[in-house]
Design an enzyme around this catalytic site. Sequence first.
Site, short mmCIF file in Angstrom:
data_model
loop_
_atom_site.label_atom_id
_atom_site.label_comp_id
_atom_site.label_asym_id
_atom_site.label_seq_id
_atom_site.Cartn_x
_atom_site.Cartn_y
_atom_site.Cartn_z
N HIS A 308 0.86 -1.19 0.00
CA HIS A 308 0.00 0.00 0.00
C HIS A 308 0.89 1.24 0.00
CE1 HIS A 308 -3.17 2.81 1.13
NE2 HIS A 308 -4.01 1.88 0.77
N ASP A 366 -8.01 -5.15 -0.07
CA ASP A 366 -8.49 -5.98 -1.20
C ASP A 366 -8.15 -7.45 -1.04
OD1 ASP A 366 -7.63 -3.12 -2.93
OD2 ASP A 366 -9.66 -3.94 -2.90
C1 SDX Z 1 -6.22 0.15 -2.89
O1 SDX Z 1 -4.38 4.62 -2.04
C2 SDX Z 1 -5.35 4.02 -1.42
O2 SDX Z 1 -5.75 4.42 -0.34
C3 SDX Z 1 -5.97 2.84 -2.15
C4 SDX Z 1 -6.98 2.01 -1.38
C5 SDX Z 1 -8.26 2.79 -1.12
O3 SDX Z 1 -8.97 2.44 -0.17
O4 SDX Z 1 -8.58 3.70 -1.94
O5 SDX Z 1 -6.43 1.60 -0.16
C6 SDX Z 1 -7.39 0.78 -2.19
O6 SDX Z 1 -5.98 0.48 -4.01
C7 SDX Z 1 -5.36 -0.83 -2.16
C8 SDX Z 1 -4.14 -1.32 -3.00
C9 SDX Z 1 -4.63 -2.42 -3.94
N1 SDX Z 1 -3.58 -2.79 -4.90
C10 SDX Z 1 -2.96 -3.98 -4.84
O7 SDX Z 1 -3.14 -4.81 -3.96
C11 SDX Z 1 -2.04 -4.25 -6.02
C12 SDX Z 1 -0.71 -4.83 -5.52
N2 SDX Z 1 0.02 -3.77 -4.79
C13 SDX Z 1 0.89 -2.95 -5.54
O8 SDX Z 1 0.77 -2.84 -6.89
C14 SDX Z 1 1.48 -1.78 -4.76
O9 SDX Z 1 1.81 -2.23 -3.52
C15 SDX Z 1 0.64 -0.52 -4.66
C16 SDX Z 1 0.18 -0.04 -6.00
C17 SDX Z 1 -0.55 -0.78 -3.79
C18 SDX Z 1 1.50 0.54 -4.00
O10 SDX Z 1 2.49 0.88 -4.89
P1 SDX Z 1 3.65 1.92 -4.49
O11 SDX Z 1 3.34 2.60 -3.20
O12 SDX Z 1 3.92 2.77 -5.68
O13 SDX Z 1 4.85 1.01 -4.16
P2 SDX Z 1 5.91 0.51 -5.24
O14 SDX Z 1 5.19 0.00 -6.45
O15 SDX Z 1 6.92 1.59 -5.41
O16 SDX Z 1 6.56 -0.74 -4.48
C19 SDX Z 1 7.62 -0.54 -3.56
C20 SDX Z 1 8.42 -1.84 -3.66
C21 SDX Z 1 8.85 -2.16 -5.09
O17 SDX Z 1 10.01 -2.96 -5.00
P3 SDX Z 1 11.49 -2.23 -5.14
O18 SDX Z 1 11.46 -1.46 -6.45
O19 SDX Z 1 11.60 -1.33 -3.92
O20 SDX Z 1 12.47 -3.37 -5.13
O21 SDX Z 1 7.61 -2.95 -3.26
C22 SDX Z 1 7.41 -3.81 -4.37
C23 SDX Z 1 7.75 -3.03 -5.61
O22 SDX Z 1 8.19 -3.90 -6.64
N3 SDX Z 1 6.00 -4.20 -4.33
C24 SDX Z 1 5.54 -5.44 -4.53
C25 SDX Z 1 4.16 -5.35 -4.32
N4 SDX Z 1 3.82 -4.10 -4.02
C26 SDX Z 1 4.96 -3.38 -4.03
N5 SDX Z 1 6.18 -6.59 -4.84
C27 SDX Z 1 5.40 -7.69 -4.97
N6 SDX Z 1 4.05 -7.69 -4.78
C28 SDX Z 1 3.40 -6.55 -4.45
N7 SDX Z 1 2.08 -6.53 -4.27
#
Ligand code: SDX
Length: 432
Positions: A308, A366
Amino acid sequence: MTEKHYLIQEDTAQKKIDLEVMKPVQGPLAVDVTKLYRDQGILTYDPGFMSTASCESSITYIDGEAGVLEYRGYPIEQLAKQADYLEVAYLLLYGELPNRSQLLEFDHIITHHTMLNENLKDFFGGFHYDAHPMAIMVGVVGSLSAFYHDSLDINNPRHREISAHRLIAKMPTIAAASYKHNISEPIVYPDNDLSYCANLLQMMFATPCEQYQPNPLAVEAINLLFILHADHEQNASTSTVRLAGSSQANPFACIAAGIASLWGPAHGGANEAVLNMLTEIGDLSNIDKYIAKAKDKKDPFRLMGFGHRVYKYYDPRANILREMCTKVLNELADSNNPMFELALKLEEIALKDEYFLQRKLYPNVDFYSGIIYRALNIPNNMFTVMFAIARTVGWVSHWLEMMSDPLQRIGRPRQIYMGSPRRDFVPLDERS
Ligand code: SDX
């Protein structure tokens, strides 16, 4: 890149810039850069808005490090345990919990706005039978401005309030009609004798051939899911609604834009993606393989429902939903639900893995919601629609907050231009 550093070194190293610091009621301090470009000719750069507050708001507060979520100051855990969804909707809209007469009046107003203009029914028929319900929602909600000309003066507070009521009331009816279209069943009209959540289930699962009585636990689960999804400060879809609203677009168009943004699997589409992921993983023996895929930078696979932007510990909503999952599965589904077992094991293994712990990737709202929806016989492609119904009150509350701000202006971010420097046109026959 060197040029970029040179520019920063030359200008800022010799210049001391005084910027005001804003102190919120609670949460991080903010540096006010509103006049930075006008006074200093310097932009701030923050793609993805990792460190940017886009507005002042009094609706919802999140502390990502502590796993805190409060609606108008009330902790989500207390609202989840004690409130009804429409009570929470009133709180988000008006800033205070309603007394008994206010709640009865609000319930009456919303109930009596649930019907759709009869001409809208033909709209659903225009979609291919297997159209994704979110595609139907975006189209139909956007079209509402073609039907409600009587409340489109966005500068009239009463018109803004009527539009907010209409949107909150009609989302379940539109959602259920989208579902009925998908399964080629006749649209079921709202029943004014039912509660908001019971009415949704009735419109989805009743048929003209027999009476339908919503299961009380299913209604309780939907009520909880809707409270937990009602608002979440400046997430991607709410920010989309605010930006669309800042151009003075009508509220129906703004909410349609919010629905479109929510649909993405990185945002509200994650609940559907979680179930699709659990189905792909199949059984416990494949968990290690998929955890490895999620950690592999060359593999686009991510553990859906994990991570998140704000929560760097458990999403408080996930904790609350895990409990409801167990209750619903024990009472409404075969309790040894393989999806839930798989989800619990996936969570257990991931949270022992350094990759997830180091990046503070915990289950979000989710991760469990889809398992509950499935147990209520709601199909995967309706999960994000359910999220959109619940979040509509959050979207319209932020829209109302923004539109009632006398200082409100169009949102228009700038950019860091990295394209070609100026050059002259080359006639076609002179190009290589
Ligand atoms: C919602 O914003 C809100 O409030 C949203 C929400 C709401 O109520 O409105 O809470 C609802 O959207 C919840 C989130 C649902 N999405 C997912 O579950 C999809 C999977 N999660 C990701 O795609 C990700 O974690 C996000 C999009 C939720 C957050 O992305 P960020 O903050 O931009 O983080 P990032 O992509 O920069 O990740 C940081 C690191 C990265 O690795 P490094 O580059 O540091 O090595 O963490 C890794 C990412 O690759 N990473 C994951 C991951 N999520 C982040 N690796 C594997 N699996 C994951 N799910």
